[in-house]
Design an enzyme around this catalytic site. Structure first.
Site, PDB file in Angstrom:
ATOM      1  CB  SER A 121      43.181  38.333  45.695  1.00  0.00           C
ATOM      2  OG  SER A 121      43.998  37.202  45.466  1.00  0.00           O
ATOM      3  CE  LYS A 133      50.727  39.994  37.508  1.00  0.00           C
ATOM      4  NZ  LYS A 133      50.082  38.993  36.648  1.00  0.00           N
TER       5      LYS A 133
END
Length: 285
Positions: free
Chosen positions: A19, A70
């Site tokens: 990331s 998510k």
């Protein structure tokens, strides 16, 4: 300077080692002079609830949520925004005053960011892939008032899920990547969005083009091609389309814009410097 009073923000996912969020978020935090730090925390599937609930008891102000959590964090929130409910995905949590999580999704605004100044009203679009990222893209295209979306995918089940979810909001159809009509669709479309991981640095397909190069020989030079991948930049797909004369957009602006929106959400509407975040990523990459 980090002290015992410093609060933190975190990215939760698996994996998170690739990331770039800590780089751009900490650059913005430093620029704004906030007593915050942003870190990435790898989390196993079975540990999600323990980790997210434990962070409430620490000096954590907010979280970004990435793959594969998510949808799984829905049950851990006491409040969920309408847009997150609609697309069934949360990517940002904020700790409220009552010590419960409020969830929202900033991916849609991130996706729209580089398209805002283009007139896409009543245009047609093709989306490549029917995974989780496609949901934010479809909602973004609905918000931009496109007239029709065609999803091309290898997975018939996920195609049908997306059509069911959005069929009342826009004219939407799904076709499998083996369909003979793909060439004609590509030739006639105005916008193509790649939501698949094909071409990403960390994958075995890092030199590949979605559905093979031969599928794209008929692409019109007036077509806008948007690849959500930001590393590498440009992807092999965008390089190919650029040689065909197309306008191309990589995933960098989406990454920054969704991150900026998250930081604004955590800081109660603070204006976040897009260019500072962009420069930090550019320097790193």
């Amino acid at each position: 300077m980090i002290t015992s009073n410093t609060s933190f923000l975190a990215l939760i996912g698996n994996p998170v080692s690739h990331s770039l969020s800590p780089i751009m978020q900490n650059a913005a935090i430093k620029y704004l002079g906030l007593d915050l730090i942003y870190i990435a925390i790898p989390c196993k599937n079975e540990d999600l609830e323990i980790v997210v609930n434990s962070l409430k008891k620490m000096n954590c102000k907010g979280l970004n949520i990435t793959i594969p959590f998510k949808k799984k964090v829905f049950d851990l929130c006491s409040e969920i925004s309408p847009v997150a409910k609609k697309i069934q995905a949360i990517n940002t949590l904020k700790l409220k005053n009552d010590n419960n999580w409020s969830g929202t999704n900033t991916d849609i605004e991130g996706f729209i960011y580089p398209l805002k100044n283009l007139n896409l009203t009543n245009k047609n679009s093709i989306i490549l892939g029917s995974g989780g990222a496609a949901r934010s893209v479809i909602q973004g295209l609905i918000d931009l008032k496109l007239s029709k979306i065609t999803i091309i995918s290898r997975n018939n089940n996920s195609l049908n899920e997306l059509i069911t979810l959005f069929k009342n909001d826009i004219k939407i159809e799904g076709i499998l990547n083996t369909n003979d009509e793909i060439g004609n669709l590509i030739e006639e479309t105005d916008l193509i969005v790649n939501t698949t991981p094909i071409g990403m640095s960390q994958t075995s397909d890092n030199d590949a083009i979605p559905f093979g190069q031969s599928s794209w020989e008929t692409i019109d030079s007036n077509t806008i091609v948007y690849d959500l991948i930001y590393n590498p930049s440009p992807t092999p797909f965008l390089k190919f389309c650029d040689r065909k004369g197309c306008m191309t957009i990589d995933g960098t602006q989406m990454l920054i814009a969704q991150g900026a929106k998250s930081l604004s959400f955590w800081t109660n509407g603070l204006e976040v410097p897009f260019e500072v975040m962009h420069d930090a990523l550019k320097k790193y990459l």
